[in-house]
Design a protein around this motif. Structure first.
Motif, short mmCIF file in Angstrom:
data_model
loop_
_atom_site.label_atom_id
_atom_site.label_comp_id
_atom_site.label_asym_id
_atom_site.label_seq_id
_atom_site.Cartn_x
_atom_site.Cartn_y
_atom_site.Cartn_z
N UNK A 166 0.82 -1.21 0.00
CA UNK A 166 0.00 0.00 0.00
C UNK A 166 0.85 1.25 0.00
N UNK A 167 1.92 1.25 0.76
CA UNK A 167 2.82 2.41 0.78
C UNK A 167 3.47 2.60 -0.58
N UNK A 168 3.93 1.51 -1.19
CA UNK A 168 4.54 1.62 -2.52
C UNK A 168 3.54 2.14 -3.54
N UNK A 169 2.30 1.69 -3.46
CA UNK A 169 1.28 2.16 -4.38
C UNK A 169 1.03 3.66 -4.20
N UNK B 174 3.85 5.67 -5.65
CA UNK B 174 3.82 5.70 -7.11
C UNK B 174 2.72 6.61 -7.63
N UNK B 175 1.60 6.70 -6.93
CA UNK B 175 0.48 7.51 -7.40
C UNK B 175 0.57 8.96 -6.96
N UNK B 176 1.42 9.27 -6.02
CA UNK B 176 1.52 10.63 -5.47
C UNK B 176 1.80 11.69 -6.54
N UNK B 177 2.78 11.52 -7.43
CA UNK B 177 3.02 12.57 -8.45
C UNK B 177 1.83 12.79 -9.38
#
Length: 93
Positions: free
Chosen positions: A43-46, A49-52
């Motif tokens: 979940x943290x990796x996702x 990745x979606x933050x930008x």
């Protein structure tokens, strides 16, 4: 040269059964914790990745003050797809 004995065979079976039950017990204790950690990490990796993408989309939409209304679609009602004709079947006795 050593020969196999019945007591050695029983001892090996006992060790296998003991290992199985100890492994099963430890898996019930630690496997849920391990799975929870893996899911949190994924979940943290996702999110990273979606933050930008979320930031750029939000900035683009929040800076515009104009509203565009597309009236071309409102004049022409949406057509439904015609797949085929309905056939009513009658049972023959």
């Amino acid at each position: 040269m050593q020969t196999a004995s019945f007591s050695g065979f029983i001892k090996a079976i006992f060790y296998m059964i003991a290992f199985y039950y100890i492994f099963k017990f430890l898996a019930r204790l630690f496997l849920p914790l391990l799975v929870k950690k893996v899911v949190e990490k994924a979940g943290q990796n996702f999110q990273q990745q979606q933050q930008p993408y979320q930031n750029t989309t939000w900035n683009k939409t929040s800076n515009k003050d104009e509203i565009i209304i597309d009236t071309a679609n409102s004049k022409n009602p949406r057509e439904t797809k015609k797949v085929g004709d309905y056939v009513d079947y009658v049972e023959i006795e």
